[in-house]
Scaffold this active site. Structure first.
Site, PDB file in Angstrom:
ATOM      1  N   ASN A  25       3.005  73.845 -56.397  1.00 16.88           N
ATOM      2  CA  ASN A  25       4.578  74.007 -57.015  1.00 16.88           C
ATOM      3  C   ASN A  25       4.806  75.395 -56.905  1.00 16.88           C
ATOM      4  O   ASN A  25       3.927  76.240 -56.538  1.00 16.88           O
ATOM      5  CB  ASN A  25       4.555  73.205 -58.329  1.00 16.88           C
ATOM      6  CG  ASN A  25       3.647  73.784 -59.231  1.00 16.88           C
ATOM      7  OD1 ASN A  25       3.590  75.043 -59.659  1.00 16.88           O
ATOM      8  ND2 ASN A  25       2.725  72.954 -59.604  1.00 16.88           N
ATOM      9  N   ASP A  35      -3.521  69.842 -55.553  1.00 19.94           N
ATOM     10  CA  ASP A  35      -3.686  71.072 -56.318  1.00 19.94           C
ATOM     11  C   ASP A  35      -4.708  71.137 -57.332  1.00 19.94           C
ATOM     12  O   ASP A  35      -5.490  72.075 -57.142  1.00 19.94           O
ATOM     13  CB  ASP A  35      -2.174  71.306 -56.880  1.00 19.94           C
ATOM     14  CG  ASP A  35      -2.145  72.751 -57.270  1.00 19.94           C
ATOM     15  OD1 ASP A  35      -2.654  73.621 -56.833  1.00 19.94           O
ATOM     16  OD2 ASP A  35      -0.902  72.944 -57.943  1.00 19.94           O
ATOM     17  N   SER A 124       3.666  66.536 -50.321  1.00 26.62           N
ATOM     18  CA  SER A 124       4.934  66.070 -50.949  1.00 26.62           C
ATOM     19  C   SER A 124       4.915  64.530 -51.144  1.00 26.62           C
ATOM     20  O   SER A 124       5.746  63.838 -51.883  1.00 26.62           O
ATOM     21  CB  SER A 124       6.229  66.218 -50.370  1.00 26.62           C
ATOM     22  OG  SER A 124       6.808  67.642 -50.539  1.00 26.62           O
TER      23      SER A 124
END
Ligand code: AR6
Length: 172
Positions: A25, A35, A124
């Site tokens: 992000n 992440d 995404s």
């Protein structure tokens, strides 16, 4: 013949490639999903390296569609290319273009750093809800276009986290 794209089912943190791509992000200080897994596997030095990246706006180290690079620390990969995919909000807010930018800018950064092998997650398509079929098409189009004129990259892996996700890609 340009290098081929490999579609693989794996935990991206375990791959033996020069660089893995992180679906991060804009703050670039970790999060959930891939992440979080990358930060856990790379170790605390990664967070320190991310904090040292310049903030281009308050709390923004990497605007959506752009990419930044750090070392891989405890990973097998030497490098992590952090990119920020768009949050899907119906498709009329430049989401396809921004996702294409993520792939393009990550590959450009790989070339700048003489990276020969790179693995991408499906940017995404988790928390950010981008439809997987369209995301897969965009990733293939950008990567194939890039491989046709690459000077350095010899191998690109698209790392699916589940077997089902491979259905969105042409069979090999
Ligand atoms: N290896 C490979 N792929 C994975 C792994 C893994 N270890 N873990 C998840 N995936 P997501 P986004 C797949 O949500 O949609 C974070 O909190 C997953 O199945 O990780 O870009 C960031 O900090 C999916 O296909 O990323 C941001 O806030 C893909 O990785 C936000 O989520 C991407 O899912 C980014 O959302």
């Amino acid at each position: 013949m340009p290098p081929q794209i490999q579609i693989q089912v794996a935990d991206i943190t375990q791959l033996h490639v020069n660089a893995i791509v992180n679906a991060a992000n804009e703050r670039l200080l970790g999060g959930g999903g891939v992440d979080g897994a990358i930060h856990r596997a790379a170790g605390p030095e990664l967070l320190k390296a991310c904090r040292n990246l310049e903030q281009v706006q308050p709390n923004v180290r990497c605007p959506t569609g752009q990419a930044r690079i750090t070392r891989g620390f405890n990973l097998n990969a030497d490098w992590i290319i952090h990119t920020v995919g768009p949050v899907w909000s119906g498709g009329n807010n430049s989401e396809p273009k921004l996702l294409a930018d993520c792939y393009q800018n990550s590959l450009a950064l790989a070339e700048q750093n003489q990276i020969q092998s790179i693995a991408f997650p499906l940017i995404s398509t988790g928390v950010y809800r981008f439809p997987k079929e369209l995301a897969a098409q965009i990733s293939m189009t950008v990567i194939q276009g890039h491989l046709a004129r690459t000077t350095c990259i010899q191998s690109v892996t698209i790392c699916c986290f589940s077997e089902e996700d491979t259905a969105f890609f042409p069979s090999q």
